[in-house]
Design an enzyme around this catalytic site. Structure first.
Site, short mmCIF file in Angstrom:
data_model
loop_
_atom_site.label_atom_id
_atom_site.label_comp_id
_atom_site.label_asym_id
_atom_site.label_seq_id
_atom_site.Cartn_x
_atom_site.Cartn_y
_atom_site.Cartn_z
N ASP A 125 0.82 -1.22 0.00
CA ASP A 125 0.00 0.00 0.00
C ASP A 125 0.85 1.26 0.00
O ASP A 125 0.50 2.26 -0.61
CB ASP A 125 -0.93 0.02 1.22
CG ASP A 125 -2.07 -0.96 1.04
OD1 ASP A 125 -2.33 -1.34 -0.12
OD2 ASP A 125 -2.70 -1.33 2.04
N LYS A 157 -16.28 -24.40 -6.99
CA LYS A 157 -17.24 -23.50 -7.64
C LYS A 157 -17.36 -22.27 -6.74
O LYS A 157 -17.89 -22.35 -5.63
CB LYS A 157 -18.59 -24.18 -7.80
CG LYS A 157 -19.62 -23.35 -8.53
CD LYS A 157 -20.78 -24.25 -8.91
CE LYS A 157 -21.96 -23.53 -9.52
NZ LYS A 157 -22.14 -22.15 -9.31
N LYS A 201 -14.90 -30.62 -15.12
CA LYS A 201 -14.88 -30.31 -16.55
C LYS A 201 -13.86 -31.15 -17.29
O LYS A 201 -12.80 -31.47 -16.75
CB LYS A 201 -14.67 -28.82 -16.81
CG LYS A 201 -13.75 -28.07 -15.89
CD LYS A 201 -13.76 -26.58 -16.21
CE LYS A 201 -13.91 -25.73 -14.97
NZ LYS A 201 -13.65 -24.35 -15.12
S1 IVH Z 1 -16.72 -23.26 -15.55
C1 IVH Z 1 -19.79 -22.79 -19.50
N1 IVH Z 1 -15.65 -23.11 -13.18
O1 IVH Z 1 -20.80 -20.95 -11.85
C2 IVH Z 1 -19.59 -22.36 -18.12
N2 IVH Z 1 -17.68 -21.97 -13.53
O2 IVH Z 1 -23.48 -22.00 -12.01
C3 IVH Z 1 -18.28 -22.89 -17.59
N3 IVH Z 1 -18.47 -20.71 -11.57
O3 IVH Z 1 -21.46 -19.87 -15.12
C4 IVH Z 1 -18.10 -22.44 -16.23
N4 IVH Z 1 -16.81 -21.26 -10.24
O4 IVH Z 1 -20.06 -18.30 -13.53
C5 IVH Z 1 -16.68 -22.73 -13.96
N5 IVH Z 1 -14.53 -23.07 -11.16
C6 IVH Z 1 -15.57 -22.70 -11.92
C7 IVH Z 1 -16.60 -21.86 -11.43
C8 IVH Z 1 -17.65 -21.52 -12.27
C9 IVH Z 1 -17.95 -20.57 -10.35
C10 IVH Z 1 -19.73 -20.08 -12.01
C11 IVH Z 1 -19.72 -19.66 -13.47
C12 IVH Z 1 -20.81 -20.50 -14.06
C13 IVH Z 1 -21.70 -20.71 -12.89
C14 IVH Z 1 -22.66 -21.86 -13.10
#
Ligand code: IVH
Length: 746
Positions: free
Chosen positions: A45, A123, A296
């Site tokens: 800072d 998530k 994923k």
């Molecule tokens: S992958 C095609 N990874 O959760 C969308 N999403 O409920 C691929 N989100 O739309 C998203 N953490 O905004 C992905 N590690 C993560 C995530 C994440 C939060 C959010 C994202 C998504 C939503 C779905």
């Protein structure tokens, strides 16, 4: 002005600025790429501050890519719309491991192979954002919006301290990257404490606080709130070609863009489920909210083969964790007394660890809630913490109920009296809560004192939770005005600790508070009206009152007149009106401008307060202290004459608004915006109301607006209206303003 040696020349300043920028960017990289910061936040800072000072002194030399750009630029009128290069999709989600199995089997079937590698990430429970870097420079940041187009929130996002505005060498020519913006839990708690001390409503959870911050048109507000971001997805990329999610993660790290704090890999359903279980333990160590695991497919080629459905990819799935619930013993029920005297029952629990913190208390809301769930002292109860920081008692475990347990009777429990002052308690018609009527109830005095001292009220620095409680506890303050009679010595030696472990307020704090009290004496009438905490008189009603009156004397004279005409019973009647019990306007007060323009309820409460003993005592004491606050916005023209100050030619000129329910920001923020756009804000709904802006849990005002066919807008509708063409009259139906949604993930 910055403190700079006078001998600094443009050349040396420019050189030092360049040096500082390099150094700060270097620390940012260490922080994210290597997760190994070598300086403390404080030192960081200081570097930033030095750079800001130099830029202030030499504005022409300031670089547009300076890391100081994130301290918040000028406010804007509305959010520009940005079309995403690649659509932002959402995810299929599930709470069941079986469905993760179905998801996996479908992928095996579609790909025709068992050889599927996946990555599993936390998530993040934040607000989705898409950032675009062109030739390594941040071009814009946008919300998800409807998936195709979102709001341009670049200025707010730039305030995220460690977000690179410029990527290092090797950056892709184009990078559209997706992530979640969030507020760390610790920062969230601190923000809420500050808000409470300043008299603002607390945010329900970190995600709402984040969404509310990103919706701000003034980035300086965002700059004050410590947002953060974690990236997890790729929109479009040119100039680099990661072949998998894993390679994309490497690229993120190389670019100094923070990604998941931990990533798992799984090549079978079993491994994926095991990873999800591990992740569920790991996530509790994080200082931000997560609500699931995202599985994923790693390989982008396989992702392509799997493709997407109309709303979600077939190559990813979110496994959501149910809000954590735990059982614990309800040891006793205590009762808290709030500023307006509302009595809230609180469950005192056997401390238990849930969703990352130890919980020993939970709100029981009110006695009807207790009855409904038949909650009894001695019960084993299930408590839940679902994102919200305040846990709730979900249900009773009846099998574990002791044989001799007794139903809980709220009134018997408090012996029919306020537990704080022993005063009378009432439950007014149409209300679920019991209220203490004792004006001198210590619990009420302390909360009133905190309100009185709030930032938007008289801004008495130092009078927070503890100081207010102690001043009341030690009998030094019985009404807020007593503050003005405190001696410096009394304050300096005020013990904020216990008898055994004393901790004094101190000479420095005492001097600061006394100076603040001096300043408060000269504050305008509207601040004072807000500060004294008359029910239903918020910032906007106070301002309207001050627009119609020069000082307390003028308002009090109306109050006397009302008394002469023996309208006090009518004022009581009005209280009922306020609670939506009766719809017709009160004939006694209705003709008065104060009722028309301030709102009947706020007007009635004000007159009621000033004509009662406590209000009279307040006025007498104020006069004795030589304080006579004056209006700084006196302009008693009726708003409808068109000459009123609030008229003007703004987008909302000529409209009258009522705001109700829980919104993403304090109501006053919305009220200010309405006024800035030329509209008027009133405290109660009548046939003259043009719009009701209604947040969550809107109650009687919403019902009344619907009855009177007053158009009701939610926040999105409000934003749309403000952003749209000049207002030419209320829309035909309540749905009129709702069409356009500004999705901030709420
Ligand atoms: S992958 C095609 N990874 O959760 C969308 N999403 O409920 C691929 N989100 O739309 C998203 N953490 O905004 C992905 N590690 C993560 C995530 C994440 C939060 C959010 C994202 C998504 C939503 C779905």
């Amino acid at each position: 002005m910055p403190t700079l040696p006078t001998a600094v020349t443009a050349d040396t300043a420019a050189a030092r600025m360049a040096e500082l920028i390099t150094e700060i960017n270097h620390h940012n990289q260490l922080y994210y790429q290597q997760a190994a910061p070598v300086v403390s936040d404080r030192e960081y800072d200081d570097l930033l501050r030095e750079l800001m000072d130099l830029e202030d002194a030499w504005p022409a030399l300031a670089s547009p890519n300076s890391p100081t750009q994130r301290v918040g630029g000028a406010p804007i009128d509305s959010f520009r719309q940005i079309r995403h290069l690649v659509r932002m999709m959402s995810l299929d989600n599930t709470y069941s491991p079986e469905e993760v199995g179905t998801f996996w089997q479908r992928m095996v079937r579609l790909l025709g192979t068992e050889d599927i590698r996946t990555v599993i990430e936390p998530k993040v429970d934040g607000v989705a954002v898409s950032l675009c870097y062109e030739n390594g420079r941040l071009k814009y940041a946008a919300t998800r919006g409807d998936g195709a187009t979102g709001d341009d929130i670049t200025e707010n996002v730039k305030t995220i301290r460690r977000l690179p505005l410029k990527l290092p060498a090797g950056a892709p020519a184009l990078l559209e990257v997706r992530g979640e913006i969030f507020m760390p839990n610790s920062a969230f708690r601190q923000l809420n404490d500050e808000r409470e001390a300043a008299g603002d409503v607390r945010f329900v959870n970190p995600r709402n606080a984040t969404a509310g911050t990103l919706k701000q048109l003034d980035p300086r507000i965002a700059a004050k709130r410590p947002l953060n971001v974690i990236f997890h997805g790729l929109g479009r990329i040119e100039g680099r070609t990661p072949g998998s999610v894993s390679e994309f993660h490497d690229l993120l790290r190389e670019m100094g863009l923070r990604n998941a704090d931990r990533v798992w890999k799984a090549s079978s359903l079993g491994e994926a489920l095991a990873a999800i279980q591990e992740l569920d333990i790991f996530r509790r160590t994080l200082d931000y909210e997560t609500d699931g695991a995202v599985v994923k497919v790693d390989d982008y080629a396989q992702q392509q083969l799997l493709g997407v459905t109309s709303k979600a990819p077939r190559w990813a799935m979110a496994y959501k964790f149910a809000a954590e619930r735990v059982e614990t013993l309800l040891k006793s029920i205590t009762v808290q007394v709030g500023r307006t005297g509302v009595l809230t029952p609180v469950a005192e629990l056997e401390p238990v660890f849930v969703s990352g913190s130890t919980v020993s208390r939970a709100t029981l809301h009110n006695d009807e809630e207790i009855q409904r769930k038949d909650i009894r002292v001695g019960d084993t109860v299930v408590i839940e913490k679902a994102g919200e920081i305040i846990p709730a008692v979900v249900e009773v475990v009846l099998e574990k109920r002791p044989a001799d347990s007794q139903p809980f009777h709220f009134l018997n429990h408090i012996h029919g009296r306020c537990p704080s002052c022993g005063g009378e308690v009432v439950k007014e018609e149409g209300f679920v809560a019991w209220r203490c009527l004792g004006f001198s109830c210590p619990a009420q005095i302390a909360t009133r004192l905190k309100h009185f001292a709030g930032r938007k009220m008289l801004d008495l620095e130092g009078v927070g939770e503890i100081v207010a409680d102690k001043l009341v506890e030690r009998g030094l303050v019985r009404t807020p005005l007593d503050l003005f009679e405190l001696e410096e010595h009394t304050l300096a030696t005020l013990n904020l600790g216990t008898e055994e472990k004393a901790r004094v307020f101190g000479a420095k704090n005492a001097a600061t508070l006394l100076a603040a009290l001096e300043r408060a004496k000269a504050m305008p009438l509207s601040r004072w009206l807000f500060a004294i905490g008359i029910p239903d008189v918020g910032d906007s009603a106070a301002r309207e009152l001050a627009r119609l009156h020069r000082n307390f004397g003028e308002i009090a004279r109306i109050s006397d007149k009302e008394e002469e005409r023996a309208v006090s019973p009518a004022l009581k009647e009005l209280r009922h009106l306020a609670k939506g019990k009766r719809k017709e306007d009160n004939p006694v007060l209705a003709p008065y401008q104060i009722a028309q323009e301030v709102g009947q309820v706020a007007a009635a409460e004000t007159l009621d307060f000033l004509s009662q003993e406590s209000g009279q005592a307040f006025l007498t004491k104020l006069a004795a202290l030589g304080i006579d606050p004056q209006s700084d916005n006196y302009n008693p023209q009726p708003a409808s004459s068109g000459k009123a100050k609030t008229g003007g030619g703004g987008r909302l000129a000529g409209t009258t608004w009522v705001i109700t329910g829980t919104l993403s920001q304090p109501r006053e923020t919305f009220a200010d915006r309405i006024r800035q756009a030329g509209g008027k804000v009133s405290g109660s709904v009548s046939a003259k109301t043009s719009y009701l802006l209604a947040g969550d849990e809107a109650g009687s005002k919403l019902a009344k607006a619907q009855d009177l066919k007053v158009p009701v807008l939610d926040e999105a509708g409000f934003e749309a209206l403000l952003a749209g063409p000049a207002e030419s009259g209320p829309p035909d139906s309540a749905e009129g303003g709702r069409a356009e949604q500004m999705d901030l993930g709420l």
